[in-house]
Write an enzyme that holds these catalytic residues in place. Structure first.
Site, short mmCIF file in Angstrom:
data_model
loop_
_atom_site.label_atom_id
_atom_site.label_comp_id
_atom_site.label_asym_id
_atom_site.label_seq_id
_atom_site.Cartn_x
_atom_site.Cartn_y
_atom_site.Cartn_z
N HIS A 175 0.80 -1.22 0.00
CA HIS A 175 0.00 0.00 0.00
C HIS A 175 0.85 1.28 0.00
O HIS A 175 0.48 2.27 0.64
CB HIS A 175 -0.94 0.00 1.21
CG HIS A 175 -2.20 0.78 1.04
ND1 HIS A 175 -2.22 2.16 1.03
CD2 HIS A 175 -3.49 0.39 0.86
CE1 HIS A 175 -3.46 2.58 0.87
NE2 HIS A 175 -4.26 1.52 0.77
N GLU A 308 -2.29 -1.11 -6.00
CA GLU A 308 -2.29 -2.22 -5.05
C GLU A 308 -2.75 -3.53 -5.72
O GLU A 308 -3.95 -3.81 -5.78
CB GLU A 308 -3.21 -1.93 -3.89
CG GLU A 308 -3.04 -0.56 -3.25
CD GLU A 308 -4.27 -0.15 -2.47
OE1 GLU A 308 -4.79 -0.98 -1.68
OE2 GLU A 308 -4.74 0.99 -2.65
#
Length: 341
Positions: A175, A308
């Site tokens: 992330h 992501e």
């Protein structure tokens, strides 16, 4: 490779920072808290090495970190509606940390846990985490590994694996918030994203269960274009899951090129290569400068973006999406490489 003390958690647990570097001038900083990538600097042809991720100067920023800067999100990244998980007819209630939704592993999640150093060499570190049965509501004890490897000249390769002693679900995600030209808005970057569809979201950002063709939508990045909304709406925000076009494109390791990102002045580019079927693209609209930042880069809205790779969002509640169930004797494995050039 070197290891340094970074800070202590409120319970006294020591957190370490592992620093990697290579001959080309790239360097990476990884924390044992949240298995987070705190800093990444890559070489730039004809210029000075450049910081390309957002991070916090001290541990205090990571203790809050409601925007998940740099962390490893899990057990299941993205959102699970109502925290509802049914495996083999047995219902499990996951913790709820965003209204009535389970986000990025729940109230604690892997992003707010201390990991341990399992193995190091000159170019890599492997971190480990034992997640017990019932952790944030998930069934089964999970043994997780996350390896960061710094490759020449400017690639950070991330390998995540997990095994379980009982059926559970696993979908990990890295992330980081990336910027190829610090101090500029990522809306001015250009991106090509090899996606055949996207998963529309409801008002709570939970998928509707459909997969819609990107053609004719703001999510069509099949050709390189600016990140800003193509219709010019300054209030349009990106927080969406896209289905990567993998058909016939994987290399011998199962990696496909999912994304190409280019700096506004074209001085640097990045490609994302991954084994995963989906990728969540978030344009950093909710960023805020609430803690001192690495390198003094302001964490203003759109100062960085997330790319992501993961399994399908909310797949436990969406019959049309492939399942992320992991069973004893199976190995969960994700490989993602962020390549800068």
């Amino acid at each position: 490779m070197s290891i340094h003390f970074f800070g202590r958690l409120p319970d006294g647990t020591a957190i370490s920072e592992i620093k990697l570097s290579n001959a080309a001038g790239a360097s990476a900083s990884i924390l044992t808290f949240g298995a987070a990538l705190r800093d990444l600097v890559v070489p730039v042809e004809g210029g000075e090495p450049r910081r390309v991720v957002l991070g916090f100067e001290t541990l205090d920023g990571y203790l809050e970190n409601n925007r998940y800067l740099g962390v490893t999100a899990g057990r299941h990244a993205s959102r699970i509606d109502r925290g509802r998980l049914v495996i083999d007819g047995v219902e499990h209630q996951l913790s709820l940390n965003e209204g009535g939704v389970h986000l990025h592993g729940g109230v604690v999640g892997f992003s707010r846990k201390p990991w341990r150093i399992v193995e190091t060499d000159e170019s890599s570190v492997t971190l480990g985490l034992l997640s017990p049965d019932g952790d944030d509501g998930y069934p089964g004890a999970l043994d997780v590994r996350c390896t960061y490897r710094l490759l020449e000249p400017g690639t950070i390769a991330i390998t995540m694996t997990a095994t379980t002693d009982a059926p559970t679900v696993v979908s990990l995600a890295h992330h980081s918030y990336f910027t190829l030209q610090p101090g500029t808005s990522v809306r001015d970057h250009r991106m090509q994203l090899h996606a055949v569809g996207y998963t529309p979201l409801g008002p709570d950002l939970v998928p509707s269960g459909e997969i819609v063709d990107v053609a004719g939508t703001p999510y069509d990045f099949r050709a390189l274009r600016p990140l800003a909304d193509p219709k010019g709406d300054p209030d349009f925000l990106y927080d969406c899951s896209l289905v990567i076009d993998r058909e016939g494109k994987a290399d011998a390791r199962g990696l496909v090129r999912a994304v190409r990102l280019v700096a506004p002045d074209e001085s640097l580019a990045m490609e994302v290569h991954t084994t995963e079927p989906c990728l969540v693209f978030y344009d950093g609209a909710g960023l805020a400068s609430d803690w001192p930042a690495v390198g003094g880069i302001p964490h203003a809205p759109h100062a960085g973006l997330c790319l992501e790779p993961m399994r399908y969002p909310d797949n436990p509640n969406q019959p049309a999406f492939p399942s992320a169930i992991l069973r004893p004797g199976e190995l969960y494995r994700q490989v993602t490489e962020y390549r800068f050039f």
